[in-house]
Every structure is written in structure tokens, then in C-alpha cells.
Design an enzyme around this catalytic site. Structure first.
Site, PDB file in Angstrom:
ATOM      1  CG  HIS A  17      19.157  -4.481  27.034  1.00  0.00           C
ATOM      2  ND1 HIS A  17      19.175  -4.117  28.357  1.00  0.00           N
ATOM      3  CD2 HIS A  17      20.264  -5.242  26.844  1.00  0.00           C
ATOM      4  CE1 HIS A  17      20.238  -4.629  28.950  1.00  0.00           C
ATOM      5  NE2 HIS A  17      20.928  -5.305  28.040  1.00  0.00           N
ATOM      6  CE  LYS A  41      26.619 -11.481  33.703  1.00  0.00           C
ATOM      7  NZ  LYS A  41      26.091 -10.769  32.529  1.00  0.00           N
ATOM      8  NE  ARG A  95      27.937  -2.790  25.837  1.00  0.00           N
ATOM      9  CZ  ARG A  95      27.936  -3.168  27.094  1.00  0.00           C
ATOM     10  NH1 ARG A  95      27.212  -2.512  27.959  1.00  0.00           N
ATOM     11  NH2 ARG A  95      28.648  -4.183  27.505  1.00  0.00           N
ATOM     12  CB  SER A 133      22.559  -3.566  32.936  1.00  0.00           C
ATOM     13  OG  SER A 133      21.660  -3.689  31.873  1.00  0.00           O
TER      14      SER A 133
END
Length: 164
Positions: A17, A41, A95, A133
Site C-alpha cells: 500500500h 469484511k 498485484r 493484508s
């Protein structure tokens, strides 16, 4: 003024990030980091903790670039958040190919909602491509070393949170 919005859950903020934030600062005058509340989440860190971590980690970036970074929590549609903060561009990090497929759909939906707001993709640096994460939390939960993936203060916060 060129305003960009970099949205995410940032639970927690990672080196990946921060790399995207540093690189986005070259493209915009003000970068708004949109911290998604996203109750679905079930984040490990509270909104306040995530905002504080990002602000602390971005202080050095601000000092180096002289740019402006604003941390802005949001719970509405991403495109509405972009309008709210005056962003002309949404910054997204990629990514892998799997990220692109999801992001491609999101861009299409966002453009149909407001074609005046562009999306810019920044490819993750090779050393950050595996960082997620969710994986960082799992590695830490199982006693692994996450010091390559997150700043030292975030590592300490993770270890403290997971001990409780």
C-alpha cells in the site's frame, strides 16, 4: 489541483500500500486515502486504528514529497466518495492478473456511474506482489515474521492485537 483517491480497507496498511501511495504522489497534487468502513469484511482493526496507522506511515511520505495526503473514511459507493473529495482519478494497485479481472469490472461499473472520473492502475513493485493484508494477518496469527510486509509500528500493532 489534481486530486486522486486511493481506496481500500487497509486492514492493516502494508508495504505494498505504501509503495502505491508513494508512486501515486507523483501523479497528483493531493492524494485522498479512502479507508473503507466495509463492515462485511469484519476488519481486525477498528476504523480509528486503521486511519491512525495510515496517517502515521504517511507522515514520512509527506515530508519527502511535499505533497498533500488526506485520510478519509467512507462507507458509500466508491464513485460517490470520489465525487465527495473532488477526485478526478481513482488510483488502484494491481498485484496479479486475478486483481485485474475484478478491477476491470469495477472500472466498467464506475464509468457507467460517472464517466468523468478516470481510474489509473499502478502495478505493484515485484517485491510487493505477494503482499495481501489477509495473508499478513494470517502469517502473524500463526507466529510468522511479517517484518518484510509491514512497517515496524504496524507489525507491533498486529502482534498486540492478535495476542488479545
Amino acid at each position: 489541483m489534481r486530486i486522486g483517491l486511493y481506496p481500500g480497507t487497509f486492514d492493516p496498511v502494508t508495504q505494498g500500500h505504501l509503495d502505491i501511495i508513494r508512486r501515486a504522489m507523483v501523479l497528483v497534487d493531493r492524494l485522498v486515502i479512502g479507508v473503507a468502513i466495509n463492515r462485511d469484511k469484519g476488519p481486525l482493526f477498528s476504523l480509528e486504528e486503521r486511519v491512525a496507522m495510515i496517517e502515521a506511515e504517511c507522515a514520512g511520505i509527506i515530508a519527502k514529497t511535499g505533497g498533500e495526503i488526506v485520510v478519509h473514511p467512507f462507507e458509500n459507493l466508491l464513485i460517490d466518495c470520489a465525487r465527495d473529495v473532488g477526485a478526478g482519478v481513482i488510483i488502484r494497485g494491481l498485484r496479479a492478473v486475478a486483481d485485474f479481472e475484478y478491477e476491470f469490472q469495477m472500472v466498467g461499473m464506475n464509468r457507467s456511474l460517472d464517466a468523468s472520473i478516470e481510474t489509473a492502475f499502478l502495478m505493484a513493485d515485484a517485491k510487493n506482489q505477494a503482499i495481501a493484508s489477509k495473508l499478513v494477518k494470517e502469517i502473524c496469527r500463526l507466529g510468522g515474521d511479517v517484518s518484510k510486509f509491514v512497517p515496524a509500528s504496524v507489525k507491533a500493532a498486529l502482534e498486540d492485537k492478535l495476542r488479545k
